[in-house]
Design a protein around this motif. Structure first.
Motif, PDB file in Angstrom:
ATOM      1  N   TRP A  72       0.817  -1.196   0.000  1.00 23.18           N
ATOM      2  CA  TRP A  72       0.000   0.000   0.000  1.00 23.18           C
ATOM      3  C   TRP A  72       0.859   1.258   0.000  1.00 23.18           C
ATOM      4  O   TRP A  72       0.667   2.173  -0.799  1.00 23.18           O
ATOM      5  CB  TRP A  72      -0.890  -0.056   1.243  1.00 23.18           C
ATOM      6  N   GLU A  73       1.861   1.284   0.918  1.00 23.36           N
ATOM      7  CA  GLU A  73       2.724   2.465   1.006  1.00 23.36           C
ATOM      8  C   GLU A  73       3.516   2.667  -0.278  1.00 23.36           C
ATOM      9  O   GLU A  73       3.722   3.790  -0.725  1.00 23.36           O
ATOM     10  CB  GLU A  73       3.688   2.326   2.197  1.00 23.36           C
ATOM     11  N   ILE A  74       3.967   1.561  -0.867  1.00 22.35           N
ATOM     12  CA  ILE A  74       4.709   1.671  -2.122  1.00 22.35           C
ATOM     13  C   ILE A  74       3.806   2.287  -3.191  1.00 22.35           C
ATOM     14  O   ILE A  74       4.200   3.204  -3.902  1.00 22.35           O
ATOM     15  CB  ILE A  74       5.222   0.291  -2.593  1.00 22.35           C
ATOM     16  N   ALA A  75       2.554   1.791  -3.271  1.00 21.69           N
ATOM     17  CA  ALA A  75       1.653   2.230  -4.339  1.00 21.69           C
ATOM     18  C   ALA A  75       1.328   3.719  -4.235  1.00 21.69           C
ATOM     19  O   ALA A  75       0.984   4.353  -5.230  1.00 21.69           O
ATOM     20  CB  ALA A  75       0.369   1.414  -4.306  1.00 21.69           C
ATOM     21  N   ARG A  76       1.427   4.278  -3.034  1.00 13.54           N
ATOM     22  CA  ARG A  76       1.113   5.698  -2.893  1.00 13.54           C
ATOM     23  C   ARG A  76       2.257   6.587  -3.353  1.00 13.54           C
ATOM     24  O   ARG A  76       2.116   7.796  -3.444  1.00 13.54           O
ATOM     25  CB  ARG A  76       0.731   6.011  -1.447  1.00 13.54           C
ATOM     26  N   GLN A  77       3.433   5.988  -3.613  1.00 17.02           N
ATOM     27  CA  GLN A  77       4.574   6.806  -4.016  1.00 17.02           C
ATOM     28  C   GLN A  77       5.127   6.411  -5.363  1.00 17.02           C
ATOM     29  O   GLN A  77       5.859   7.166  -5.987  1.00 17.02           O
ATOM     30  CB  GLN A  77       5.699   6.659  -2.990  1.00 17.02           C
ATOM     31  N   LEU A  78       4.823   5.169  -5.772  1.00 17.12           N
ATOM     32  CA  LEU A  78       5.490   4.644  -6.955  1.00 17.12           C
ATOM     33  C   LEU A  78       4.461   4.041  -7.905  1.00 17.12           C
ATOM     34  O   LEU A  78       3.587   3.290  -7.471  1.00 17.12           O
ATOM     35  CB  LEU A  78       6.501   3.600  -6.489  1.00 17.12           C
ATOM     36  N   ALA A  79       4.557   4.416  -9.173  1.00 16.90           N
ATOM     37  CA  ALA A  79       3.669   3.813 -10.166  1.00 16.90           C
ATOM     38  C   ALA A  79       4.529   3.142 -11.222  1.00 16.90           C
ATOM     39  O   ALA A  79       5.663   3.551 -11.447  1.00 16.90           O
ATOM     40  CB  ALA A  79       2.780   4.870 -10.810  1.00 16.90           C
ATOM     41  N   MET A  80       3.986   2.109 -11.816  1.00 13.98           N
ATOM     42  CA  MET A  80       4.753   1.445 -12.870  1.00 13.98           C
ATOM     43  C   MET A  80       3.841   1.086 -14.025  1.00 13.98           C
ATOM     44  O   MET A  80       2.706   0.660 -13.823  1.00 13.98           O
ATOM     45  CB  MET A  80       5.408   0.176 -12.318  1.00 13.98           C
TER      46      MET A  80
END
Lengths: 264, 354
Positions: A72-80
């Protein structure tokens, strides 16, 4: 957001794919990963995105280790945007872009004003607003790639990872995609992308890393990395690298047998 | 084709699609649901005036000895439980079908196709033959059999690259379904000559005829809680439509949410089917039709499939109990009559993407 990679190793089972990768990528930078097929470009991106977990070494987003962050935290900062993404079901373009808002919505939330603004802005930036109500399978490959880019931007990432964003695209779409990315990087987005097309790297990347069989051969400005010697060594191809007469960039041209004076 | 022509055609197809404006559909669905509840109670071998139905539903008591008393008895003991069971089972099958199509990213998946029905049949047949009494045993046995079948199909259909291929899925579903059906037939063979044999055979055909309030009290909470859970996780299905990695990048753990949704859908389907016997094709055609009408956004699609499934099954049951009056057909036959051709039509015309 800065990305730091220290001593990363990764293998699929027994087969080592990445060895001893050290990298640091600054906020607002467009960073290109180049190398032949199978050199580990996609695997490196997947390690940065957290889809794959390295065997050894550490990855940091702004000093925080990725392994410690939740999905979740990754998805709020990083998109691929992965290569060859396929959408199950016939969503409309707008619906797909709205799905990019998921990391910022709570489970039962409906689309609010902020969501709508972000979606509309992303559509405008990627010039897909006129496609809003078209179905995903009906639009062209170039349009679809812009839609996925818009979806990633609607996610409000600090880091954007792109795996071959221009493959299968006509030359006008390639330039369009790269211009969108450049504008976002100027606004502070950190962009890391795997790119086949060395000329796009020369023109758009701030820095590049050349991968050779899972190891970094060279990191630096495109003109330091894309040298005739490096390309010969990694791609086993003779090329000419020349400064372009009109734009402030250089270009890479493969030397075929014919040009070298040989017989076909 | 010239560029302007192309643009014109685009414009046309755009206008034809409009937006998937979604919310308008719930109002007519709710009205239809209420109407179905009333009509379902009215229709049957003994005709009951609509006035009596309302009088019962509004809680008026009829005096003993009046004709209204008999009618109230028919309503309370036969018609209403049957209609409510139809609503619950239809809801369960519809929403589970929608969920499975989302989990497998494939419009051909359904509780039937992935083998839940056959697995649940085997489990339920075993419970009937072992003569395990107690209302909870049937759904429990069906759930165990159903999960076993889904588990096997799911593992088989997942390939090394973690995509579920439609061909492997359907082949695995057919093979596992055949295996479980064989076991069920074997169980029927073993029980030949006993009255349990008829029980098992009746069960495999599927019908709402044995509805009673005890069934309803067990089934209602399972279906209600399960459906709410599925709706709560419905946006995960939207993320999963972007592929497993796409879902991961949206902050969703694909493996975890797929397992959870598949588990809940299996529970809901097999406990429904545990009481009624296998009723095929509701879980296939209802999500499909709703998706054509309102688009694939699962946050709206799942609630809509729940309501539409409920409506559809009660109407199918009305057909089943009126076409060969005074006898009645198992409702599974009606849904299969409608559903099987539709399934073939889908196979033939729809591009199956995976």
């Amino acid at each position: 957001m800065n990305i730091t990679i220290e001593g990363l190793h990764f293998s699929y089972g027994q087969i080592p794919v990445l060895e001893e990768i050290d990298l640091s990528i600054q906020k607002g930078e467009i960073f290109a990963i180049v190398g032949p097929n199978g050199s580990g470009k996609t695997t490196l991106l997947k390690n940065i995105s957290g889809v794959l977990t390295p065997d050894k070494g550490a990855l940091y987003l702004n000093m925080r280790q990725i392994a410690d962050l939740s999905t979740w935290e990754i998805a709020r900062q990083l998109a691929m945007v992965e290569q060859d993404r396929e959408v199950g079901f016939d969503f409309t373009v707008r619906e797909v872009i709205a799905i990019g808002r998921i990391p910022h919505q709570s489970r039962f939330a409906r689309e609010n004003k902020v969501d709508r603004e972000r979606i509309e802005e992303a559509m405008r930036v990627c010039s897909v607003d006129s496609l809003a109500n078209r179905l995903i399978p009906e639009i062209s490959g170039g349009e679809r790639q812009r839609v996925f880019l818009a979806m990633a931007l609607a996610q409000e990432p600090k880091v954007l990872l792109l795996d071959e964003p221009t493959t299968h695209l006509d030359i006008n779409y390639q330039a369009q995609i790269m211009e969108i990315i450049r504008a976002q990087a100027i606004d502070g987005l950190t962009v890391v992308m795997a790119l086949h097309d060395l000329n796009l790297v020369a023109q758009y990347a701030d820095r590049a890393a050349m991968l050779d069989k899972g190891q970094i051969l060279e990191i630096g400005k495109p003109d330091e990395v894309l040298t005739e010697a490096n390309i010969k060594r990694v791609f086993h191809t003779d090329v000419i690298v020349t400064k372009h007469p009109l734009i402030n960039s250089f270009y890479v041209m493969p030397l075929t047998h014919k040009f070298c004076g040989g017989q076909e | 084709m010239s560029r302007t022509e192309k643009n014109f055609q685009r414009q046309l197809s755009w206008n034809a699609q409009k937006t998937h404006s979604v919310r308008w559909i719930f109002m007519p669905l709710m009205i239809l649901l209420a109407a179905t509840l009333v009509i379902g109670v009215v229709v049957g071998p003994v005709s009951i005036p609509i006035r009596e139905v309302f009088s019962y539903l509004l809680g008026h008591k009829a005096a003993i000895g009046e004709s209204g008393y008999i009618q109230h008895l028919i309503i309370s003991q036969i018609r209403l439980p049957r209609v409510l069971l139809g609503l619950l089972v239809g809801c369960a099958l519809g929403i589970s079908g929608g969920t499975m199509q989302g989990v497998f990213r494939n419009p051909l998946a359904s509780p039937y196709v992935v083998g839940i029905a056959s697995g649940a049949s085997t489990g339920a047949a075993l419970v009937i033959l072992l003569n395990l009494n107690g209302v909870a045993f049937l759904p429990l046995g069906a759930f165990i059999g159903g999960s076993l079948a889904v588990g096997i199909v799911y593992q088989l259909a997942r390939q090394r690259d973690r995509r579920t291929s439609v061909y492997t899925l359907i082949l695995a579903g057919v093979a596992v379904g055949a295996l479980f059906s064989a076991i069920t037939s074997f169980l029927i063979f073993l029980s030949a000559g006993t009255d349990r044999m008829t029980d098992v055979i009746f069960w495999t055909m599927g019908g709402l005829g044995r509805a009673n309030w005890t069934y309803l009290c067990v089934l209602a909470p399972i279906v209600a809680v399960g459906s709410l859970l599925l709706i709560a996780f419905s946006r995960d299905l939207n993320a999963l439509a972007m592929g497993e990695e796409g879902a991961f990048h949206l902050g969703i753990n694909p493996e975890k949410s797929k397992r959870l949704m598949l588990g809940v859908a299996t529970l809901v389907t097999s406990s429904a089917v545990g009481f009624t016997g296998t009723i095929g094709f509701v879980g296939l055609i209802i999500p499909h039709i709703m998706r054509l009408i309102m688009g694939p956004d699962h946050r709206f699609l799942l609630p809509a499939t729940a309501i539409a499934g409920a409506i559809f099954l009660v109407w199918a049951d009305m057909v089943a109990r009126t076409v060969v009056r005074p006898a009645e057909l198992p409702v599974g036959i009606i849904t299969a009559f409608l559903g099987a051709p539709f399934f073939l039509y889908l196979l033939k015309t729809r591009k199956v993407r995976m």
